[in-house]
Design an enzyme around this catalytic site. Structure first.
Site, short mmCIF file in Angstrom:
data_model
loop_
_atom_site.label_atom_id
_atom_site.label_comp_id
_atom_site.label_asym_id
_atom_site.label_seq_id
_atom_site.Cartn_x
_atom_site.Cartn_y
_atom_site.Cartn_z
N ARG A 92 0.85 -1.20 0.00
CA ARG A 92 0.00 0.00 0.00
C ARG A 92 0.89 1.25 0.00
NH1 ARG A 92 -4.59 1.61 4.60
NH2 ARG A 92 -5.18 3.59 3.70
N CYS A 169 -19.03 -2.69 1.37
CA CYS A 169 -18.12 -1.66 1.87
C CYS A 169 -18.76 -1.01 3.08
CB CYS A 169 -17.90 -0.61 0.78
SG CYS A 169 -17.06 0.87 1.36
N ASP A 170 -17.95 -0.72 4.08
CA ASP A 170 -18.50 -0.12 5.30
C ASP A 170 -18.61 1.40 5.24
OD1 ASP A 170 -15.78 0.27 5.21
OD2 ASP A 170 -15.52 0.11 7.38
N TYR A 262 -15.22 9.49 -0.36
CA TYR A 262 -14.20 9.19 -1.37
C TYR A 262 -14.31 10.07 -2.61
CZ TYR A 262 -12.25 5.27 1.14
OH TYR A 262 -11.60 4.51 2.08
N ARG A 282 -0.68 7.64 4.06
CA ARG A 282 -1.66 6.98 4.92
C ARG A 282 -1.17 5.60 5.39
NH1 ARG A 282 -5.06 7.54 8.86
NH2 ARG A 282 -6.45 5.77 9.01
#
Ligand code: G6P
Ligand code: MN
Length: 438
Positions: A92, A169-170, A262, A282
């Site tokens: 990531r 997705c939460d 987002y 992040r």
């Protein structure tokens, strides 16, 4: 009572999931809980901490075990919750840094990071689904693995007849927790209208269970008093506080609908790049923050053999997944926002798009509600993003460099073709252990 396996159980989200299972035990009672992970050491720490929690808070649970053996993990389960991260936070970090150093949004699911992570996740997800199906042909498979949009599209193509895989997705739920707080309600009292793709959507209406339209009250509050995260897990995280604050900015520019957080990356890509530090992204924040915090928490729980004094709370990430599972298991007919094949739900988008919309969840799966036609602005945005997602998955299955380049060029976080090419080449190099050869 249900038999549940958590796949990727070494995750730092697992303890929150356990606390959520405790909180939701009347709605979703467990007989058996199984952990599966490929990283035995990481999983063992979380599992030993989980044992301490379960002993105190879930004494009626008949079985808890953890394993790295697929057959042992997947045999005769009713539910599999998948939450894997192929390549871990190390990869990531690379995705985010390569993007940011080229002046493009560095994010795990949006833009080039999403493409890179997507092409890493697809092979593992396909293998896992096959393995789970071998040992539990009828289990419900609930998937949180990111980037959910690309994973969902790949699974749609590989398992077209498997109607018991559901991608979730939460984020819409995490946003609704904040709406609920503003409106003086609980999230479970709110009924949303929502459309979009994963990490790319808008709430068009928020009602309460009695059918009262609370949308204007909510918008007024956000515009006049701002918007903050309210879920326990994210409310103290500076990065998430900033993210939620962008909702107010977006709503001022486009007051029609309430955006998913987002959307900031697609509407203000330049601003998002300027706010970030390309040397500390992040991924670094998560490695130095949540990863360390949860590791310490596990150690303390194991040492003390009690949850007393430990900071442990259920979170929306866990509770949402569990409530969806409960509705599948017990045919509750509750409404949740999930990712499903479009098939006319949004009538002016292609049938084969994987869209994120509210659906009634029954024991036959999700029954999505018709959205109808969406306005031109949103349709245009979604079509570009959808083409990007489709091209990423094409590029993966066809080993096609040109399609990967087209995908990145279409993405609103990139746009510039030579920049797309440069980032793509760097990502290919960084991901050579994971990606197919393009
Ligand atoms: C939300 C999204 C997930 C994403 C996560 C990232 O929960 O729905 O898709 O993975 O945020 O959070 P992090 O704290 O790792 O940046
Ligand atoms: Mn998500």
């Amino acid at each position: 009572k249900q038999r549940l396996v958590i796949v990727g159980a070494g995750s730092t989200y697992t303890l929150g999931m356990i606390m959520s299972l405790v909180k939701e035990k009347e709605n979703f009672p467990l007989k058996s809980l199984i952990f599966y992970d490929i990283d035995a050491e990481r999983q063992e720490r979380v599992a030993k901490a989980t044992e301490v929690i379960l002993k105190e808070k879930y004494p009626e649970l008949e079985e808890f075990k953890y394993t790295t053996d697929k057959e042992e993990a997947f045999k005769d389960v009713d539910f599999a919750f998948i939450q894997i991260r192929t390549g871990g936070l190390k990869m990531r970090e690379k995705d985010e840094k390569i993007s940011l150093k080229n002046g493009v949004v560095g994010q795990e699911t949006c833009g080039p990071g999403g493409m890179a992570y997507g092409m890493r996740s697809i092979p593992d997800m396909i293998e896992l689904i096959k393995d789970i199906r071998k040992h539990s042909p009828n289990a419900w498979i609930l998937n949180y693995t990111n980037p959910a949009a690309i994973v969902a599209e790949a699974l749609r193509r590989v398992f077209p007849n498997d109607k018991k895989i559901l991608n979730i997705c939460d984020m819409p739920a995490a946003i609704m927790v904040s709406y609920a707080k503003i409106l003086g309600k609980e999230i479970w009292d709110l009924v949303p209208e929502y459309f979009g793709l994963n990490h790319f959507g808008w709430f068009t209406k928020i009602y309460d269970k009695e059918g009262n339209d609370l949308t204007d009250e909510l918008k007024d509050h956000i515009l006049n008093k701002g918007f903050l995260p309210e879920d326990a897990e994210i409310a103290n995280d500076q990065s998430w506080i900033k993210t939620f604050k962008q909702v107010e900015v977006m709503l001022r520019d486009f007051p029609e609908y309430l955006p998913n957080t987002y959307m900031q990356y697609y509407l203000y890509p330049q601003k998002m790049v300027e706010k970030e530090d390309p040397n500390y992204t992040r991924a670094n924040q998560v490695m130095d923050g949540r990863e360390k915090r949860v590791k310490e928490l596990c150690k303390t729980l194991i040492e003390n053999q009690t949850t007393e004094g430990a900071h442990l709370e259920p979170d929306i990430h866990g509770r949402y997944m569990i409530r969806v599972a409960a509705s599948l298991a017990y045919n509750n007919g509750d409404i949740f926002i999930v990712i499903v094949e479009n098939n006319g739900i949004i009538s002016n988008l292609p049938d084969d798009a994987m869209v994120e919309v509210p659906a009634m969840i029954t024991n036959h799966g999700p029954k999505p509600f018709a959205v109808g036609k969406i306005p031109t602005f949103y349709k245009g945005l979604i079509e570009g993003q959808l083409a990007y997602e489709k091209l990423v998955v094409d590029a993966f299955f066809e080993n096609d460099y040109d399609k990967a380049l087209k995908a990145l060029t279409l993405n609103r976080t990139v746009v510039n073709a030579p920049v797309a090419r440069k980032i793509l080449d760097e990502l290919i190099e960084a991901n050579k252990e994971y990606w197919p050869e393009l």
